[in-house]
Write a protein that holds these residues in place. Sequence first.
Motif, mmCIF file in Angstrom:
data_model
loop_
_atom_site.group_PDB
_atom_site.id
_atom_site.type_symbol
_atom_site.label_atom_id
_atom_site.label_comp_id
_atom_site.label_asym_id
_atom_site.label_seq_id
_atom_site.Cartn_x
_atom_site.Cartn_y
_atom_site.Cartn_z
ATOM 1 N N GLU A 54 0.633 -1.499 -0.099
ATOM 2 C CA GLU A 54 0.168 -0.028 0.040
ATOM 3 C C GLU A 54 1.077 1.220 0.063
ATOM 4 N N ALA A 55 2.037 1.143 0.394
ATOM 5 C CA ALA A 55 2.849 2.340 0.929
ATOM 6 C C ALA A 55 4.270 1.848 0.937
ATOM 7 N N ALA A 78 8.770 1.092 -12.210
ATOM 8 C CA ALA A 78 8.798 2.653 -12.003
ATOM 9 C C ALA A 78 7.596 3.211 -12.077
ATOM 10 N N ASP A 79 6.543 2.864 -12.828
ATOM 11 C CA ASP A 79 5.198 3.366 -12.815
ATOM 12 C C ASP A 79 4.656 3.069 -11.428
ATOM 13 N N ARG A 80 4.486 1.929 -10.924
ATOM 14 C CA ARG A 80 3.940 1.506 -9.658
ATOM 15 C C ARG A 80 4.661 2.107 -8.401
ATOM 16 N N PHE A 81 6.067 2.006 -8.337
ATOM 17 C CA PHE A 81 6.898 2.829 -7.524
ATOM 18 C C PHE A 81 6.573 4.261 -7.232
ATOM 19 N N ASN A 82 6.633 4.929 -8.403
ATOM 20 C CA ASN A 82 6.248 6.596 -8.527
ATOM 21 C C ASN A 82 5.066 6.936 -8.043
ATOM 22 N N SER A 83 3.810 5.877 -8.542
ATOM 23 C CA SER A 83 2.644 6.263 -8.133
ATOM 24 C C SER A 83 2.044 5.827 -6.812
ATOM 25 N N MET A 84 2.882 5.183 -5.968
ATOM 26 C CA MET A 84 2.316 4.568 -4.752
ATOM 27 C C MET A 84 2.621 5.509 -3.808
ATOM 28 N N LYS A 114 1.051 5.542 14.281
ATOM 29 C CA LYS A 114 -0.172 6.171 13.778
ATOM 30 C C LYS A 114 -0.385 5.602 12.216
ATOM 31 N N LEU A 115 0.958 5.921 11.612
ATOM 32 C CA LEU A 115 0.618 5.240 10.143
ATOM 33 C C LEU A 115 -0.092 3.899 9.911
ATOM 34 N N ARG A 116 0.788 3.029 10.865
ATOM 35 C CA ARG A 116 0.029 1.818 11.161
ATOM 36 C C ARG A 116 -1.272 1.517 11.222
ATOM 37 N N GLN A 122 0.256 -3.509 3.426
ATOM 38 C CA GLN A 122 1.621 -3.440 3.695
ATOM 39 C C GLN A 122 2.261 -2.039 3.395
ATOM 40 N N ILE A 123 3.152 -1.871 4.125
ATOM 41 C CA ILE A 123 4.240 -0.718 4.513
ATOM 42 C C ILE A 123 5.604 -1.068 4.364
#
Length: 191
Positions: A54-55, A78-84, A114-116, A122-123
């Motif tokens: 997710e992040a 790259a497209d996924r990595f840049n957009s997430m 807090k983020l969790r 998945q982070i």
Amino acid sequence: MGKIVISENVTLDGVVQDPAGVEGFRLGGWVGRVGDRGREGAAKVLLDEALGAEAQLFGRRTYEFLAARWPSRSGEFADRFNSMLKYVVSSTLQDPDWNNTTVLKGDVVSEVSKLRQELNGQIVVAGSLQLVHTLMEHDLVDELRLMVYPVVLGAGKRLFSETSDAKSMHLVDTRTVDDLAYLTYEIVRGA
């Protein structure tokens, strides 16, 4: 609740320092380029991990290294990595240029906790050794994914530093990826 996943490239003797060879460590560059030397499988693991996350969560130095390289790249990864969604722990970074980036300021443990709570998936934390040590020490890690490279350096910063307590883990998956071992561990709480 989000799940903190540490994803690291590591040598047989536990070194994680300077895998790409750009930090000036005399033994750096031990990973090579993913996809080179018959390591297409490692590139597929990275893509699958990005698609399943997710992040991303980074320390400032790792974030700046990646932000200087990935926005100009293209392709499925790259497209996924840049957009997430990307989160960076930093007390100095002000206005990040890489899209979908949020700076987490203040106490690391409280901000990541807090983020969790806010995220459900998945982070993934890659690189970011100081952050990894802090997360491990404060029991915020849920899973470790280790891509083990067949090299022994004998020196360098290691994935695991001194901790105040033993950390028990359960091996949940092991497989061979190209000429590498890929190990997945879940953290055992209350052991």
